[in-house]
Design a protein around this motif. Sequence first.
Motif, PDB file in Angstrom:
ATOM      1  N   ASP A 267      39.351   9.125  53.163  1.00 34.83           N
ATOM      2  CA  ASP A 267      39.028   7.865  52.514  1.00 34.83           C
ATOM      3  C   ASP A 267      40.265   7.117  52.019  1.00 34.83           C
ATOM      4  OD1 ASP A 267      39.504   9.818  50.655  1.00 34.83           O
ATOM      5  OD2 ASP A 267      37.682   9.504  49.491  1.00 34.83           O
ATOM      6  N   GLU A 268      41.338   7.846  51.646  1.00 36.54           N
ATOM      7  CA  GLU A 268      42.569   7.196  51.209  1.00 36.54           C
ATOM      8  C   GLU A 268      43.661   7.229  52.276  1.00 36.54           C
ATOM      9  OE1 GLU A 268      43.770   7.597  46.957  1.00 36.54           O
ATOM     10  OE2 GLU A 268      42.338   9.254  46.971  1.00 36.54           O
ATOM     11  N   ARG A 269      43.780   8.378  52.988  1.00 38.47           N
ATOM     12  CA  ARG A 269      44.700   8.497  54.121  1.00 38.47           C
ATOM     13  C   ARG A 269      43.998   9.298  55.195  1.00 38.47           C
ATOM     14  NH1 ARG A 269      51.094   9.064  53.163  1.00 38.47           N
ATOM     15  NH2 ARG A 269      50.869   8.880  55.417  1.00 38.47           N
ATOM     16  N   ASP A 270      44.098   8.859  56.440  1.00 40.11           N
ATOM     17  CA  ASP A 270      43.403   9.572  57.510  1.00 40.11           C
ATOM     18  C   ASP A 270      44.381  10.078  58.570  1.00 40.11           C
ATOM     19  OD1 ASP A 270      44.123   7.207  58.660  1.00 40.11           O
ATOM     20  OD2 ASP A 270      42.146   6.739  59.486  1.00 40.11           O
ATOM     21  N   ASP A 271      45.618  10.377  58.155  1.00 42.30           N
ATOM     22  CA  ASP A 271      46.651  10.801  59.102  1.00 42.30           C
ATOM     23  C   ASP A 271      46.246  12.033  59.905  1.00 42.30           C
ATOM     24  OD1 ASP A 271      47.723   9.552  56.578  1.00 42.30           O
ATOM     25  OD2 ASP A 271      49.531   9.398  57.812  1.00 42.30           O
ATOM     26  N   TRP A 272      45.498  12.952  59.289  1.00 43.63           N
ATOM     27  CA  TRP A 272      45.103  14.186  59.952  1.00 43.63           C
ATOM     28  C   TRP A 272      43.907  13.991  60.872  1.00 43.63           C
ATOM     29  CZ3 TRP A 272      45.336  18.431  55.570  1.00 43.63           C
ATOM     30  CH2 TRP A 272      46.678  18.790  55.377  1.00 43.63           C
ATOM     31  N   LEU A 273      43.299  12.821  60.817  1.00 45.31           N
ATOM     32  CA  LEU A 273      42.052  12.600  61.548  1.00 45.31           C
ATOM     33  C   LEU A 273      42.224  11.628  62.706  1.00 45.31           C
ATOM     34  CD1 LEU A 273      39.729  12.266  58.402  1.00 45.31           C
ATOM     35  CD2 LEU A 273      40.234  14.326  59.732  1.00 45.31           C
ATOM     36  N   LYS A 274      43.449  11.316  63.086  1.00 45.85           N
ATOM     37  CA  LYS A 274      43.695  10.316  64.115  1.00 45.85           C
ATOM     38  C   LYS A 274      43.404  10.826  65.522  1.00 45.85           C
ATOM     39  CE  LYS A 274      45.472   6.945  61.554  1.00 45.85           C
ATOM     40  NZ  LYS A 274      44.843   5.606  61.480  1.00 45.85           N
ATOM     41  N   LEU A 275      43.747  12.073  65.805  1.00 53.49           N
ATOM     42  CA  LEU A 275      43.681  12.605  67.162  1.00 53.49           C
ATOM     43  C   LEU A 275      42.282  13.125  67.496  1.00 53.49           C
ATOM     44  CD1 LEU A 275      47.100  14.472  67.104  1.00 53.49           C
ATOM     45  CD2 LEU A 275      46.547  12.405  68.421  1.00 53.49           C
ATOM     46  N   PRO A 276      41.920  13.208  68.762  1.00 48.85           N
ATOM     47  CA  PRO A 276      40.580  13.685  69.148  1.00 48.85           C
ATOM     48  C   PRO A 276      40.395  15.155  68.785  1.00 48.85           C
ATOM     49  CG  PRO A 276      41.951  13.310  71.088  1.00 48.85           C
ATOM     50  CD  PRO A 276      42.700  12.740  69.932  1.00 48.85           C
ATOM     51  N   PRO A 277      39.268  15.521  68.178  1.00 47.82           N
ATOM     52  CA  PRO A 277      39.051  16.904  67.742  1.00 47.82           C
ATOM     53  C   PRO A 277      38.680  17.828  68.892  1.00 47.82           C
ATOM     54  CG  PRO A 277      37.131  15.574  67.236  1.00 47.82           C
ATOM     55  CD  PRO A 277      38.158  14.632  67.793  1.00 47.82           C
ATOM     56  N   ALA A 278      38.788  19.114  68.625  1.00 50.15           N
ATOM     57  CA  ALA A 278      38.369  20.125  69.588  1.00 50.15           C
ATOM     58  C   ALA A 278      36.854  20.082  69.752  1.00 50.15           C
ATOM     59  CB  ALA A 278      38.816  21.505  69.121  1.00 50.15           C
ATOM     60  N   ALA A 279      36.392  20.450  70.934  1.00 52.35           N
ATOM     61  CA  ALA A 279      34.958  20.513  71.193  1.00 52.35           C
ATOM     62  C   ALA A 279      34.402  21.845  70.713  1.00 52.35           C
ATOM     63  CB  ALA A 279      34.696  20.347  72.690  1.00 52.35           C
ATOM     64  N   VAL A 302      45.745  24.605  60.593  1.00 51.20           N
ATOM     65  CA  VAL A 302      44.800  24.327  61.672  1.00 51.20           C
ATOM     66  C   VAL A 302      43.853  23.217  61.244  1.00 51.20           C
ATOM     67  CG1 VAL A 302      43.065  25.292  63.218  1.00 51.20           C
ATOM     68  CG2 VAL A 302      44.934  26.748  62.372  1.00 51.20           C
ATOM     69  N   LEU A 303      43.918  22.106  61.930  1.00 47.64           N
ATOM     70  CA  LEU A 303      42.999  20.993  61.737  1.00 47.64           C
ATOM     71  C   LEU A 303      42.065  20.903  62.944  1.00 47.64           C
ATOM     72  CD1 LEU A 303      43.339  19.273  59.132  1.00 47.64           C
ATOM     73  CD2 LEU A 303      45.457  20.413  59.816  1.00 47.64           C
ATOM     74  N   PRO A 304      40.965  20.171  62.852  1.00 39.15           N
ATOM     75  CA  PRO A 304      40.061  20.091  64.008  1.00 39.15           C
ATOM     76  C   PRO A 304      40.720  19.556  65.277  1.00 39.15           C
ATOM     77  CG  PRO A 304      38.969  19.302  62.027  1.00 39.15           C
ATOM     78  CD  PRO A 304      40.411  19.512  61.665  1.00 39.15           C
ATOM     79  N   SER A 305      41.807  18.779  65.136  1.00 38.80           N
ATOM     80  CA  SER A 305      42.405  18.122  66.292  1.00 38.80           C
ATOM     81  C   SER A 305      43.772  18.666  66.683  1.00 38.80           C
ATOM     82  CB  SER A 305      42.559  16.622  66.011  1.00 38.80           C
ATOM     83  OG  SER A 305      43.407  16.421  64.887  1.00 38.80           O
ATOM     84  N   HIS A 306      44.398  19.464  65.843  1.00 35.22           N
ATOM     85  CA  HIS A 306      45.745  19.932  66.137  1.00 35.22           C
ATOM     86  C   HIS A 306      46.098  21.099  65.219  1.00 35.22           C
ATOM     87  CE1 HIS A 306      46.433  17.230  62.722  1.00 35.22           C
ATOM     88  NE2 HIS A 306      47.543  17.913  62.484  1.00 35.22           N
ATOM     89  N   MET A 307      47.182  21.770  65.576  1.00 32.49           N
ATOM     90  CA  MET A 307      47.674  22.887  64.780  1.00 32.49           C
ATOM     91  C   MET A 307      49.183  22.718  64.614  1.00 32.49           C
ATOM     92  SD  MET A 307      47.579  27.050  65.542  1.00 32.49           S
ATOM     93  CE  MET A 307      46.553  26.682  66.932  1.00 32.49           C
ATOM     94  N   PHE A 308      49.667  22.959  63.390  1.00 31.15           N
ATOM     95  CA  PHE A 308      51.096  22.926  63.096  1.00 31.15           C
ATOM     96  C   PHE A 308      51.533  24.369  62.844  1.00 31.15           C
ATOM     97  CE2 PHE A 308      54.715  22.042  60.090  1.00 31.15           C
ATOM     98  CZ  PHE A 308      55.506  21.328  60.978  1.00 31.15           C
ATOM     99  N   VAL A 309      52.275  24.923  63.800  1.00 29.92           N
ATOM    100  CA  VAL A 309      52.696  26.321  63.740  1.00 29.92           C
ATOM    101  C   VAL A 309      54.142  26.378  63.258  1.00 29.92           C
ATOM    102  CG1 VAL A 309      53.014  28.454  65.049  1.00 29.92           C
ATOM    103  CG2 VAL A 309      51.219  26.840  65.706  1.00 29.92           C
ATOM    104  N   MET A 310      54.399  27.263  62.311  1.00 28.95           N
ATOM    105  CA  MET A 310      55.758  27.447  61.827  1.00 28.95           C
ATOM    106  C   MET A 310      56.100  28.936  61.845  1.00 28.95           C
ATOM    107  SD  MET A 310      57.564  25.938  58.384  1.00 28.95           S
ATOM    108  CE  MET A 310      56.427  26.739  57.211  1.00 28.95           C
ATOM    109  N   MET A 311      57.228  29.278  62.475  1.00 33.41           N
ATOM    110  CA  MET A 311      57.755  30.631  62.458  1.00 33.41           C
ATOM    111  C   MET A 311      59.045  30.637  61.653  1.00 33.41           C
ATOM    112  SD  MET A 311      57.087  32.270  66.184  1.00 33.41           S
ATOM    113  CE  MET A 311      55.597  31.877  67.089  1.00 33.41           C
ATOM    114  N   LEU A 312      59.141  31.559  60.710  1.00 30.60           N
ATOM    115  CA  LEU A 312      60.298  31.657  59.831  1.00 30.60           C
ATOM    116  C   LEU A 312      61.254  32.711  60.379  1.00 30.60           C
ATOM    117  CD1 LEU A 312      58.405  31.638  56.427  1.00 30.60           C
ATOM    118  CD2 LEU A 312      59.383  29.676  57.652  1.00 30.60           C
ATOM    119  N   GLU A 313      62.506  32.315  60.557  1.00 33.47           N
ATOM    120  CA  GLU A 313      63.548  33.237  61.017  1.00 33.47           C
ATOM    121  C   GLU A 313      64.575  33.412  59.898  1.00 33.47           C
ATOM    122  OE1 GLU A 313      67.023  33.680  64.440  1.00 33.47           O
ATOM    123  OE2 GLU A 313      65.607  31.999  64.541  1.00 33.47           O
TER     124      GLU A 313
END
Length: 439
Positions: A267-279, A302-313
């Motif tokens: 409702d205030e920011r929809d940055d995470w909801l822009k891309l098409p979601p998984a079926a 993990v969002l419905p439309s994308h995943m941000f993976v981070m590996m720490l070295e």
Amino acid sequence: MAADGTQPEADLAQPRADWTQSGSEFWAPQRNPVETSFAMQPTVYADENFFAAEQERLFGRGWVGVALTSEVAQPGRLLVRSIGGRSILLTRSEAGVRGFLNSCRHRGTELAEADCDIANTIRCPYHRWHYSADGQLVAAPLFDTVPRDDFDMADYGLIRVRTQTWGPVVFACLCEDTPPLGEWLGDLPQRMAAYRFDTWQPAGIEGASCTFDVAANWKLLAENFAEYYHLAWVHPELAKVSRVADHYRYQGPGMYCGQTTTPVSGDERDDWLKLPPAAGLDDSDAASGRFLALFPNVTLAVLPSHMFVMMLEPLSAGRTLEHCTFLFPPGPMTAGEPSAELRELFEITRRFWIEVNDEDIDICERAQRGISAGGAPPGPLAPRFEEPLNRFHKMTADLMTLPCVADLPVPAGDRPGSVDLYGGEPNPLPPAAERDAST
């Protein structure tokens, strides 16, 4: 703990025995339930001797994330990674992903310096011993000139390193006593099964992968990801789409810490909801953001439309590399070249994530400076907001002190409903794993 209930003054020179002995008082504050637990000592984040011990006992005995499955998806690709102070190789053959020590069986020479293509043959640069992608020795030049009766090439394959995959991540483990990855992850594969992570892929798009060099201990980065106590002050814009009041724990049995935002707000920011979601997602997965810190060094947002993976070295007590990648479910982002419109929508999503990550890096580097140069004694954890840290601290203490990692106690899961939320309301859209557990 002192008689007045406070923590003793911090000591950056604790003897090694205190860090690694079972039953050591060094870890006593972390063994308590969260409502009586404290943060870890400055030594744990700032002492290079502790870092060396941690590389041996924690990274040398745990299931460590070392690559994305997409990086070694095709035969002929060789990856070079570091784990627990050891250099390892990753390959793919018909038998799957394989790991080996990066050391020739002749005289120990490093086989590869960096990721490369090998045409399914690993060649030692020194005396040209050849190995297959399965690690078998297939050529030892000139050894037939003066044959040795005691030499059999079958005895001199590369030294195997345990490797297993789950979802988008390749894990490696140097210790044979460590329980299998399935036990380490606990219920996570079942909990996340509906996402079908084995089908998620990176997109051939600028900015989809990046690496950050962070002047902070790796544990500060993992802890920061696992708690939302800092959210309103460090991430005022993120708090509009991942509101504190909409956070709930997302933890079953396993070596991980988890939280969920349900629902993700637009409702205030929809940055995470822009891309098409998984079926095929259910009502809970389709409305939520799942945030998982897989012990020790992998985080998944993990969002419905994308995943941000981070590996720490971890590179030192005060320096860590963050290897970050965006992954997408099957659909227009991964089916060929994304359209200009999708690229624009991804850029909105990417920019938002990088802004949030920059804020996290800044506060974690500040935490590192305060711990290293100030070294105040640790304070109490906030029960509702920092319970995942108490869970993370216990896992750290266990790996550092267990004489045999085969005896590792995998943390139990949270109970369904509101009983473990310390003042929070029950999740209005509980995930399927918790609905099933409550029936």
